[in-house]
Design a protein around this motif. Sequence first.
Motif, short mmCIF file in Angstrom:
data_model
loop_
_atom_site.label_atom_id
_atom_site.label_comp_id
_atom_site.label_asym_id
_atom_site.label_seq_id
_atom_site.Cartn_x
_atom_site.Cartn_y
_atom_site.Cartn_z
N GLY A 35 -2.32 4.67 2.04
CA GLY A 35 -3.46 3.92 2.54
C GLY A 35 -4.23 3.14 1.50
O GLY A 35 -5.29 2.58 1.80
N GLN A 36 -3.72 3.07 0.27
CA GLN A 36 -4.42 2.35 -0.80
C GLN A 36 -3.50 1.28 -1.40
O GLN A 36 -2.28 1.45 -1.44
CB GLN A 36 -4.84 3.32 -1.91
CG GLN A 36 -5.82 4.39 -1.45
CD GLN A 36 -6.14 5.34 -2.59
OE1 GLN A 36 -6.39 4.92 -3.71
NE2 GLN A 36 -6.13 6.64 -2.30
N ASN A 37 -4.12 0.20 -1.90
CA ASN A 37 -3.37 -0.85 -2.56
C ASN A 37 -2.79 -0.36 -3.87
O ASN A 37 -3.43 0.41 -4.59
CB ASN A 37 -4.26 -2.07 -2.86
CG ASN A 37 -4.55 -2.88 -1.62
OD1 ASN A 37 -3.68 -3.07 -0.79
ND2 ASN A 37 -5.78 -3.35 -1.49
N THR B 145 0.83 -1.20 0.00
CA THR B 145 0.00 0.00 0.00
C THR B 145 0.87 1.26 0.00
O THR B 145 2.02 1.23 0.43
CB THR B 145 -0.92 0.04 1.24
OG1 THR B 145 -0.11 0.03 2.42
CG2 THR B 145 -1.87 -1.15 1.26
#
Length: 195
Positions: free
Chosen positions: A85-87, A82
């Motif tokens: 906070g995101q893949n 990540t």
Amino acid sequence: DPSKCEAKGAGVATATAGEEADFIISVRDRFRNAVPGGDLEFIARLTGPEAGEDMVAAPYNDYEFRVAYTRQTRGVYDLQVTVLGQNIKDSPRQVTVFANDVTPGGSYNTGLGIRKAEPGVVASFTINAADAYGNYIDSMGGAYFSIDLVPCNPCTAADRTNQDDVNFCRQLQLAGTYTENKEACESDTRDGASI
């Protein structure tokens, strides 16, 4: 754009127990152009048979980051990377950690033939090939093991107080082919510890 950042390298798919594996993360914008990573923090998490801490990717160059890890337990792991906070692209994905090469210290044996053998009666046991980390190796053949049947030495058998041990030693001596090893005999290898 996290969804356009991409991890590449052998370590995103496979690893070998006890050996370092790695992969490179390319920083991309929404148009898939390479952009400087600056202070971005990529976090990699590998979950599965062996627990581990989250890994913070180290800068590799202005446009890429590197993640290195080592696992000792074979199996299938989930790799999640990540940023912000995101893949990233294709995260999470599966990584397979394979057993390392066969070693005598990691291998073990099972079966009644380890504990008991009688003259003229076939006794058998199974050698379970494993690597130095105890990972069972079930997908490979051709590992060669040398096995010595070590009888109790007549001179040390006389010193034993347990008559069953003395009889067992004498029976082994009558049974046939073996290699003498006085040092191993004195430590009592009847339970198969030396095989």
